[in-house]
Design a protein around this motif. Structure first.
Motif, mmCIF file in Angstrom:
data_model
loop_
_atom_site.group_PDB
_atom_site.id
_atom_site.type_symbol
_atom_site.label_atom_id
_atom_site.label_comp_id
_atom_site.label_asym_id
_atom_site.label_seq_id
_atom_site.Cartn_x
_atom_site.Cartn_y
_atom_site.Cartn_z
ATOM 1 N N ILE A 3 6.871 -17.888 13.075
ATOM 2 C CA ILE A 3 5.720 -17.099 13.176
ATOM 3 C C ILE A 3 5.182 -17.269 12.485
ATOM 4 C CG2 ILE A 3 5.556 -14.344 12.564
ATOM 5 C CD1 ILE A 3 8.685 -13.820 13.076
ATOM 6 N N ASN A 4 3.597 -16.769 13.108
ATOM 7 C CA ASN A 4 2.527 -17.355 13.047
ATOM 8 C C ASN A 4 0.992 -16.760 12.010
ATOM 9 O OD1 ASN A 4 2.352 -20.551 12.927
ATOM 10 N ND2 ASN A 4 2.454 -20.392 15.199
ATOM 11 N N THR A 5 1.779 -15.753 12.564
ATOM 12 C CA THR A 5 0.266 -14.657 11.911
ATOM 13 C C THR A 5 0.713 -13.151 11.768
ATOM 14 O OG1 THR A 5 0.191 -13.590 14.144
ATOM 15 C CG2 THR A 5 -1.406 -14.976 13.878
ATOM 16 N N LEU A 6 0.729 -12.102 11.242
ATOM 17 C CA LEU A 6 0.598 -11.464 10.583
ATOM 18 C C LEU A 6 0.986 -10.032 11.855
ATOM 19 C CD1 LEU A 6 1.580 -9.275 8.104
ATOM 20 C CD2 LEU A 6 -0.969 -8.729 7.895
ATOM 21 N N PHE A 89 3.249 -15.522 3.112
ATOM 22 C CA PHE A 89 3.516 -14.323 3.341
ATOM 23 C C PHE A 89 4.771 -14.104 3.664
ATOM 24 C CE2 PHE A 89 3.165 -10.043 4.078
ATOM 25 C CZ PHE A 89 3.606 -9.718 3.225
ATOM 26 N N LEU A 90 4.263 -15.100 5.122
ATOM 27 C CA LEU A 90 5.476 -14.690 6.749
ATOM 28 C C LEU A 90 7.075 -14.916 6.246
ATOM 29 C CD1 LEU A 90 2.874 -14.559 9.406
ATOM 30 C CD2 LEU A 90 4.297 -12.318 8.367
ATOM 31 N N SER A 91 6.372 -15.926 5.586
ATOM 32 C CA SER A 91 7.987 -17.579 4.852
ATOM 33 C C SER A 91 9.057 -16.387 4.430
ATOM 34 C CB SER A 91 7.551 -18.002 4.424
ATOM 35 O OG SER A 91 7.226 -18.827 6.168
ATOM 36 N N ALA A 92 8.093 -15.707 3.160
ATOM 37 C CA ALA A 92 8.473 -14.927 2.365
ATOM 38 C C ALA A 92 9.468 -13.918 2.594
ATOM 39 C CB ALA A 92 8.254 -14.529 0.947
ATOM 40 N N LEU A 93 8.622 -12.716 3.717
ATOM 41 C CA LEU A 93 8.801 -11.747 4.605
ATOM 42 C C LEU A 93 10.369 -12.188 5.486
ATOM 43 C CD1 LEU A 93 8.714 -9.178 4.894
ATOM 44 C CD2 LEU A 93 7.015 -9.546 6.618
ATOM 45 N N GLU A 95 11.968 -14.328 5.059
ATOM 46 C CA GLU A 95 13.615 -14.988 4.042
ATOM 47 C C GLU A 95 14.189 -14.102 3.631
ATOM 48 O OE1 GLU A 95 14.371 -17.590 0.054
ATOM 49 O OE2 GLU A 95 12.667 -17.597 0.813
ATOM 50 N N GLN A 96 13.256 -12.764 2.876
ATOM 51 C CA GLN A 96 13.838 -11.299 2.978
ATOM 52 C C GLN A 96 14.985 -11.016 3.901
ATOM 53 O OE1 GLN A 96 14.354 -10.497 -0.077
ATOM 54 N NE2 GLN A 96 13.245 -11.762 -0.650
ATOM 55 N N LEU A 97 14.656 -10.571 5.368
ATOM 56 C CA LEU A 97 15.120 -9.910 6.127
ATOM 57 C C LEU A 97 16.000 -10.784 7.288
ATOM 58 C CD1 LEU A 97 11.790 -7.964 7.874
ATOM 59 C CD2 LEU A 97 13.030 -6.870 6.080
ATOM 60 N N GLY A 98 16.002 -11.766 7.137
ATOM 61 C CA GLY A 98 17.050 -12.890 7.604
ATOM 62 C C GLY A 98 16.510 -12.440 9.161
ATOM 63 N N GLN A 99 17.488 -12.247 10.238
ATOM 64 C CA GLN A 99 17.291 -12.479 11.504
ATOM 65 C C GLN A 99 16.800 -11.148 12.063
ATOM 66 O OE1 GLN A 99 16.678 -15.066 13.702
ATOM 67 N NE2 GLN A 99 17.683 -16.081 11.253
ATOM 68 N N ASP A 100 16.415 -9.797 11.429
ATOM 69 C CA ASP A 100 16.147 -8.303 11.951
ATOM 70 C C ASP A 100 15.540 -8.732 11.317
ATOM 71 O OD1 ASP A 100 16.481 -6.015 12.468
ATOM 72 O OD2 ASP A 100 18.426 -5.750 12.014
ATOM 73 N N LEU A 101 13.954 -8.857 11.801
ATOM 74 C CA LEU A 101 12.942 -8.484 11.416
ATOM 75 C C LEU A 101 12.445 -6.944 11.573
ATOM 76 C CD1 LEU A 101 11.039 -11.108 13.869
ATOM 77 C CD2 LEU A 101 12.318 -11.550 11.799
ATOM 78 N N GLY A 102 13.337 -5.920 12.115
ATOM 79 C CA GLY A 102 13.481 -4.610 11.711
ATOM 80 C C GLY A 102 13.551 -4.088 11.207
ATOM 81 N N ALA A 108 14.463 -3.400 -3.855
ATOM 82 C CA ALA A 108 15.032 -5.488 -4.427
ATOM 83 C C ALA A 108 13.890 -6.102 -3.843
ATOM 84 C CB ALA A 108 16.056 -5.731 -4.792
ATOM 85 N N GLN A 109 13.930 -5.539 -2.478
ATOM 86 C CA GLN A 109 13.289 -6.794 -1.383
ATOM 87 C C GLN A 109 11.878 -6.852 -1.564
ATOM 88 O OE1 GLN A 109 15.270 -5.859 1.860
ATOM 89 N NE2 GLN A 109 16.427 -8.054 1.890
ATOM 90 N N GLN A 110 11.772 -5.168 -1.924
ATOM 91 C CA GLN A 110 9.666 -4.962 -2.121
ATOM 92 C C GLN A 110 9.795 -5.561 -3.058
ATOM 93 O OE1 GLN A 110 8.130 -3.750 0.515
ATOM 94 N NE2 GLN A 110 9.097 -2.440 1.376
#
Length: 343
Positions: A3-6, A89-93, A95-102, A108-110
């Motif tokens: 994913i390349n953009t916010l 930033f998106l890579s870190a995000l 990584e925290q969410l896994g496959q469920d982007l929603g 703790a993740q925040q």
């Protein structure tokens, strides 16, 4: 998952989202404009210290309290967004969410995301303005502090203003652009209120496009201050800043011109550069400002010049006049010294 953009991230997560700039002051940023910025097709319109200061609000269901990120994203010398920083930033995000982007982020993740160099915490007054505007834009209820603020304005008293909440005053000011009666009421009573209440209301006004009659009232309030033996520059700056959300208009341009003719101090120079830079799109006013900056505030010159030249609305005008023979010797010398330092 690449994913390349916010915007792509938020869209693929199945969310609706809205964006606000929180750099110099609160300003909404259209999603379509941000997509152009992310694609590198236009510079960020309101850079501050070579960064975009964004509030990102997103939600999955109508009426749901939104999730909010405050992102500080670096810009290059042309004001273009740094795509590598966004990807980081998106890579870190992801990584925290896994496959469920929603999926909602846990506390703790925040906290973990807050450790990246791309997040920030806005000051309380700006945060209050943001929440007030966001609630209005999303049709959400205002804070419980709005009703006491409205009641106080209806019947001001010197003995109960300490109980007013900052968020309530912010909610009240956020309604000024769409409520003419409230504007008239505020204009009639503002300068009879205790000074701390005045100051909060004025500081909140800068985050909204207040109607012209109220803006003119605030500019007129500068005149008696100037007639004092020792005018209070902080007060004048606060009154000017309160009009910052208005598009350029002649009365404010004339006021700035007259203030520049009176050898303003650093407070006013900083206010003009940070909050009223829109008026500096007038070439005569811009170079009057820069001339005074070079002559009387040399210690501020490099920093303010760099901020102004990074602003897309001013950059072409400044660059086109760098070697203008009509510039004063002091201004040409200051620009020359700055260019030497940056080579």
């Amino acid at each position: 998952m690449q994913i390349n953009t916010l915007s792509e991230f938020l869209t693929r997560a199945g969310t609706k989202f809205c964006l606000y700039d929180l750099g110099r002051r609160l300003q909404p940023l259209k999603n379509t404009d941000f997509e152009e910025i992310e694609a590198g097709r236009r510079p960020y319109p309101w850079p501050l210290q070579r960064h975009a200061w964004l509030a990102v609000s997103y939600w999955s269901k109508p009426g749901q309290p939104p999730y909010i990120w405050f992102l500080k994203l670096p810009l290059d010398e042309r004001g273009l967004l740094n795509p590598a920083a966004v990807k980081h930033f998106l890579s870190a995000l992801v990584e925290q969410l896994g496959q469920d982007l929603g999926a909602p982020l846990t506390d703790a993740q925040q906290q973990q995301l807050a450790q990246t160099p791309f997040t920030f915490q806005p000051p309380q007054d700006k945060l209050a303005a943001f929440h007030a505007r966001l609630s209005l834009d999303l049709g959400l209820p205002p804070s419980a502090y709005l009703a006491p603020a409205q009641a106080y304005l209806e019947a001001p008293g010197l003995d109960n203003w300490q109980a007013l909440g900052l968020q309530g005053l912010a909610d009240l000011v956020a309604r000024l652009p769409s409520d003419e009666a409230l504007c008239r009421q505020l204009a009639d009573r503002l300068f009879d209120l205790p000074l701390p209440v005045q100051n909060v209301l004025l500081s909140q006004c800068e985050h909204h496009t207040i109607p012209s009659p109220l803006a003119r009232t605030l500019l007129d309030a500068i005149n008696p201050e100037l007639e004092r033996q020792q005018p209070d520059e902080e007060r004048i700056a606060l009154l000017l800043r309160a009009t910052a959300g208005c598009t350029p208009f002649a009365a404010r341009r004339d006021k700035l011109s007259s203030l520049l003719a009176m050898a303003p101090g650093q407070t006013l120079m900083l206010t003009i550069a940070a909050r009223l830079w829109q008026e500096l799109t007038d070439e005569a006013l811009l170079f009057a400002f820069l001339d005074i900056l070079a002559r009387q505030h040399g210690d501020l010159f490099n920093g303010l010049f760099a901020e102004l030249v990074s602003t897309p609305a001013l950059r072409p005008l400044i660059l086109a006049n760098l070697h203008n023979p009509a510039l004063s010797d002091e201004l040409r010398a200051a620009i020359g010294n700055l260019l030497t330092l940056t080579r």
